[in-house]
Design a protein around this motif. Structure first.
Motif, PDB file in Angstrom:
ATOM      1  N   SER A 129     -19.689  30.478  47.830  1.00 20.72           N
ATOM      2  CA  SER A 129     -19.770  29.691  46.597  1.00 20.72           C
ATOM      3  C   SER A 129     -18.437  28.986  46.309  1.00 20.72           C
ATOM      4  O   SER A 129     -17.374  29.466  46.718  1.00 20.72           O
ATOM      5  CB  SER A 129     -20.115  30.608  45.423  1.00 20.72           C
ATOM      6  N   PRO A 130     -18.493  27.843  45.619  1.00 22.37           N
ATOM      7  CA  PRO A 130     -19.659  27.177  45.054  1.00 22.37           C
ATOM      8  C   PRO A 130     -20.447  26.393  46.108  1.00 22.37           C
ATOM      9  O   PRO A 130     -19.899  26.048  47.165  1.00 22.37           O
ATOM     10  CB  PRO A 130     -19.047  26.221  44.022  1.00 22.37           C
ATOM     11  N   TRP A 131     -21.723  26.129  45.814  1.00 23.47           N
ATOM     12  CA  TRP A 131     -22.629  25.453  46.737  1.00 23.47           C
ATOM     13  C   TRP A 131     -21.987  24.189  47.291  1.00 23.47           C
ATOM     14  O   TRP A 131     -21.623  23.275  46.548  1.00 23.47           O
ATOM     15  CB  TRP A 131     -23.933  25.127  46.007  1.00 23.47           C
ATOM     16  N   TRP A 132     -21.851  24.144  48.627  1.00 20.08           N
ATOM     17  CA  TRP A 132     -21.090  23.085  49.286  1.00 20.08           C
ATOM     18  C   TRP A 132     -21.721  21.704  49.158  1.00 20.08           C
ATOM     19  O   TRP A 132     -21.024  20.692  49.204  1.00 20.08           O
ATOM     20  CB  TRP A 132     -20.875  23.420  50.761  1.00 20.08           C
ATOM     21  N   GLU A 133     -23.031  21.613  48.990  1.00 24.15           N
ATOM     22  CA  GLU A 133     -23.690  20.309  48.970  1.00 24.15           C
ATOM     23  C   GLU A 133     -23.432  19.522  47.675  1.00 24.15           C
ATOM     24  O   GLU A 133     -23.611  18.310  47.646  1.00 24.15           O
ATOM     25  CB  GLU A 133     -25.198  20.472  49.176  1.00 24.15           C
ATOM     26  N   ARG A 134     -23.025  20.234  46.595  1.00 19.93           N
ATOM     27  CA  ARG A 134     -22.813  19.545  45.308  1.00 19.93           C
ATOM     28  C   ARG A 134     -21.383  19.652  44.830  1.00 19.93           C
ATOM     29  O   ARG A 134     -21.093  19.401  43.661  1.00 19.93           O
ATOM     30  CB  ARG A 134     -23.754  20.121  44.240  1.00 19.93           C
ATOM     31  N   THR A 135     -20.478  20.038  45.740  1.00 19.80           N
ATOM     32  CA  THR A 135     -19.077  20.165  45.356  1.00 19.80           C
ATOM     33  C   THR A 135     -18.201  19.487  46.409  1.00 19.80           C
ATOM     34  O   THR A 135     -18.599  19.362  47.574  1.00 19.80           O
ATOM     35  CB  THR A 135     -18.671  21.645  45.226  1.00 19.80           C
ATOM     36  N   PRO A 136     -17.014  19.030  46.046  1.00 21.04           N
ATOM     37  CA  PRO A 136     -16.167  18.305  46.997  1.00 21.04           C
ATOM     38  C   PRO A 136     -15.684  19.199  48.129  1.00 21.04           C
ATOM     39  O   PRO A 136     -15.403  20.390  47.941  1.00 21.04           O
ATOM     40  CB  PRO A 136     -15.008  17.806  46.129  1.00 21.04           C
ATOM     41  N   PRO A 209     -29.180   5.249  45.632  1.00 20.86           N
ATOM     42  CA  PRO A 209     -28.542   6.378  44.951  1.00 20.86           C
ATOM     43  C   PRO A 209     -29.451   7.600  45.003  1.00 20.86           C
ATOM     44  O   PRO A 209     -30.679   7.476  45.125  1.00 20.86           O
ATOM     45  CB  PRO A 209     -28.374   5.876  43.517  1.00 20.86           C
ATOM     46  N   GLY A 210     -28.853   8.777  44.931  1.00 19.80           N
ATOM     47  CA  GLY A 210     -29.639  10.006  44.960  1.00 19.80           C
ATOM     48  C   GLY A 210     -30.111  10.414  43.576  1.00 19.80           C
ATOM     49  O   GLY A 210     -29.348  10.377  42.603  1.00 19.80           O
ATOM     50  N   TRP A 211     -31.383  10.821  43.488  1.00 16.84           N
ATOM     51  CA  TRP A 211     -31.962  11.206  42.208  1.00 16.84           C
ATOM     52  C   TRP A 211     -32.646  12.567  42.304  1.00 16.84           C
ATOM     53  O   TRP A 211     -33.199  12.934  43.340  1.00 16.84           O
ATOM     54  CB  TRP A 211     -33.028  10.201  41.758  1.00 16.84           C
ATOM     55  N   ALA A 212     -32.614  13.294  41.190  1.00 20.77           N
ATOM     56  CA  ALA A 212     -33.484  14.453  40.992  1.00 20.77           C
ATOM     57  C   ALA A 212     -34.580  14.022  40.023  1.00 20.77           C
ATOM     58  O   ALA A 212     -34.302  13.305  39.053  1.00 20.77           O
ATOM     59  CB  ALA A 212     -32.701  15.631  40.415  1.00 20.77           C
ATOM     60  N   VAL A 213     -35.802  14.431  40.294  1.00 21.26           N
ATOM     61  CA  VAL A 213     -36.938  14.101  39.429  1.00 21.26           C
ATOM     62  C   VAL A 213     -37.335  15.354  38.669  1.00 21.26           C
ATOM     63  O   VAL A 213     -37.532  16.427  39.259  1.00 21.26           O
ATOM     64  CB  VAL A 213     -38.123  13.572  40.261  1.00 21.26           C
ATOM     65  N   PRO A 224     -24.859  14.014  42.382  1.00 22.98           N
ATOM     66  CA  PRO A 224     -23.545  13.632  42.907  1.00 22.98           C
ATOM     67  C   PRO A 224     -23.606  13.406  44.411  1.00 22.98           C
ATOM     68  O   PRO A 224     -24.395  14.034  45.116  1.00 22.98           O
ATOM     69  CB  PRO A 224     -22.671  14.849  42.575  1.00 22.98           C
ATOM     70  N   ALA A 225     -22.787  12.487  44.907  1.00 24.22           N
ATOM     71  CA  ALA A 225     -22.692  12.219  46.348  1.00 24.22           C
ATOM     72  C   ALA A 225     -21.291  12.602  46.790  1.00 24.22           C
ATOM     73  O   ALA A 225     -20.377  11.769  46.822  1.00 24.22           O
ATOM     74  CB  ALA A 225     -22.987  10.763  46.652  1.00 24.22           C
TER      75      ALA A 225
END
Length: 480
Positions: A129-136, A209-213, A224-225
């Protein structure tokens, strides 16, 4: 950018258009783009929705970038196989050989390169942690940070356990042996030779752009990208359907400028035992394997927050399907890409190549064709182009294989049980011990990995292991 299209039947195009329209609508994705490749050429592209989700927003096309997540791993695997083919490493090498100190700093020095490629290293699925896909990526500046204090979850080489950190390690391996960044090496050695000018580590306009629905309302949340830093080799890339169509062709055929056909075929072969809970799925060297609709598919799925992606190739059908969406969840992209292959194959099945006689036929090779027997079991040997041989069981069950001719007069098995094994014709020689009906130079039997194939079932004149009963074949004795 120009693409070559070969016309599909209107009914095929309609079915493909309907399939992606259904995926976008039922999956509630802002946009979906897709492509079908047939015999190495893009024959259909489709798009639904808008990249920003608004009715009057920008419509995507084959040049619009989407993040492709773990499809990135296929590129990293190719870089590693290139190093192997250049003699800079062996797939059985322990990591410690090329990254000295790995055993001390990360605890994974004995893990082999092949295990990392096939996700059998035993490494954890994710970094700490923290989750690598949503953090720098700057939060994980070293391999020790990526792997954590207890990197192994299973004994190395025992089970298939998908590992994102494993491909971070492979990326670092590439950087160490090339002396340049992973992305620099990828661009120069792979992307540029293949003309993949719209594939990159960072987004380049036009991009989605990336979206969550929201699960219960038709509203969007931007994702975030992040720049993934050391984790980039596991999932950083952005690409387009046009570029991934080129990549699909490469994964089917190889390209001498990057990686030859034999090495790419090696990537497509199973390298890890399938999970007993999902026997229809498997993994090669950097490629996922799947069995869908009666056909074998190779490629990879991918996801990052805001994006879903899949690329599947069917070498048997000469087809590939690519599908990209800018949603964190929703459309079942793996099924969508495989359906694009299925729909095209069902509407327009691949035409077999026309039969033609061989340009030449060596009499010595012709003499090897026809029936052979392993004990009492009948087999048929056929001659193919390029001095290749094919051994086929005639009883409906048995170990068949295709064989490649070698310069020393032997053949090497290419598939099945005899893959890698040597087939050697054994000829009679003049001198004591020859049977009366055996002419010197005649092939008496075939030696295949110690198995003996003879022209007659248990031929007493051939070197059958254990010998043949001198009384020969006989009827069942009468009951007493």
């Amino acid at each position: 950018m120009s693409e070559t299209f070969e016309e599909l039947l209107p009914s095929t195009r309609r079915a493909l258009d309907h399939r992606i329209a259904t995926a976008q609508a039922e999956g509630r994705a802002p946009s979906v783009v897709a492509a079908v490749v047939r015999e190495g050429r893009t024959v259909w592209t489709g798009a639904r929705g808008t990249v920003d989700g608004r009715e009057a927003g920008g419509a995507p096309d084959a040049a619009t970038q989407y993040r492709i997540g773990s499809i990135t791993k296929t590129f990293t695997a190719v870089l590693v196989l290139m190093l192997r083919d250049e003699g800079l490493l062996d797939l059985l090498d322990p990591l410690e050989k090329h990254l000295p100190g790995a055993a001390v700093t990360t605890g994974v020095g004995e893990v082999t390169i092949a295990q990392l490629l096939s996700h059998t290293s035993g490494l954890a699925a994710e970094s700490p942690s923290p989750w690598w896909e949503r953090t720098p990526g700057s939060l994980r500046p070293t391999l020790a940070d990526v792997l954590g204090e207890e990197p192994l979850r299973h004994p190395s080489g025992r089970v298939h356990h998908y590992s994102n950190p494993g491909y971070t390690v492979l990326g670092s391996l590439v950087e160490k042996l090339r002396g340049e960044s992973w992305e620099t090496v990828l661009r120069r050695d792979v992307l540029e030779p293949l003309g993949m000018t719209r594939t990159s580590g960072q987004a380049r306009s036009p991009y989605a752009p990336g979206w969550a629905v929201h699960p219960w309302a038709d509203v969007l949340l931007p994702e975030p990208a992040e720049d993934l830093g050391l984790m980039a080799p596991a999932g950083q890339l952005w690409s387009t359907t046009a570029d991934l169509a080129r990549w699909a062709r490469f994964l089917a055929e190889g390209d001498a400028r990057v990686l030859g056909p034999e090495s790419v075929a090696e990537m497509r072969r199973p390298a890890a035992a399938p999970d007993p809970d999902t026997p229809e799925a498997g993994y090669g060297l950097g490629l996922q394997l799947a069995r869908r609709d009666g056909r074998t598919l190779v490629g990879h799925t991918g996801s990052l927050p805001g994006f879903l992606a899949t690329l599947w190739v069917s070498t048997e059908d000469g087809l590939a399907g690519v599908a990209l969406a800018n949603a964190t969840s929703g459309p079942l992209m793996s099924a969508l890409a495989s359906d694009l292959v299925r729909i095209t194959a069902e509407h327009e099945p691949r035409m077999p190549a026309p039969w033609a006689p061989l340009p030449d036929a060596d009499p010595d090779l012709l003499a090897l064709t026809g029936p052979w027997y392993w004990g009492p079991a009948p087999f048929l040997m056929r001659l193919a182009a390029g001095r290749a041989l094919e051994l086929v069981p005639l009883s409906g069950a048995g170990r068949g294989s295709r064989f490649r001719a070698e310069d020393d007069g032997t053949w090497t098995g290419l598939d099945g049980y005899y893959a890698g094994e040597t087939l050697r014709p054994v000829r009679a020689s003049a001198g004591p011990g020859d049977t009366d009906d055996t002419e010197a130079g005649t092939v008496t039997h075939l030696d295949l990995g110690s198995f003996v194939f003879t022209r007659r079932p248990y031929d007493p004149g051939a070197a059958v292991p254990g010998g043949v009963d001198l009384e020969g074949w006989r009827p069942v004795p009468p009951a007493s």
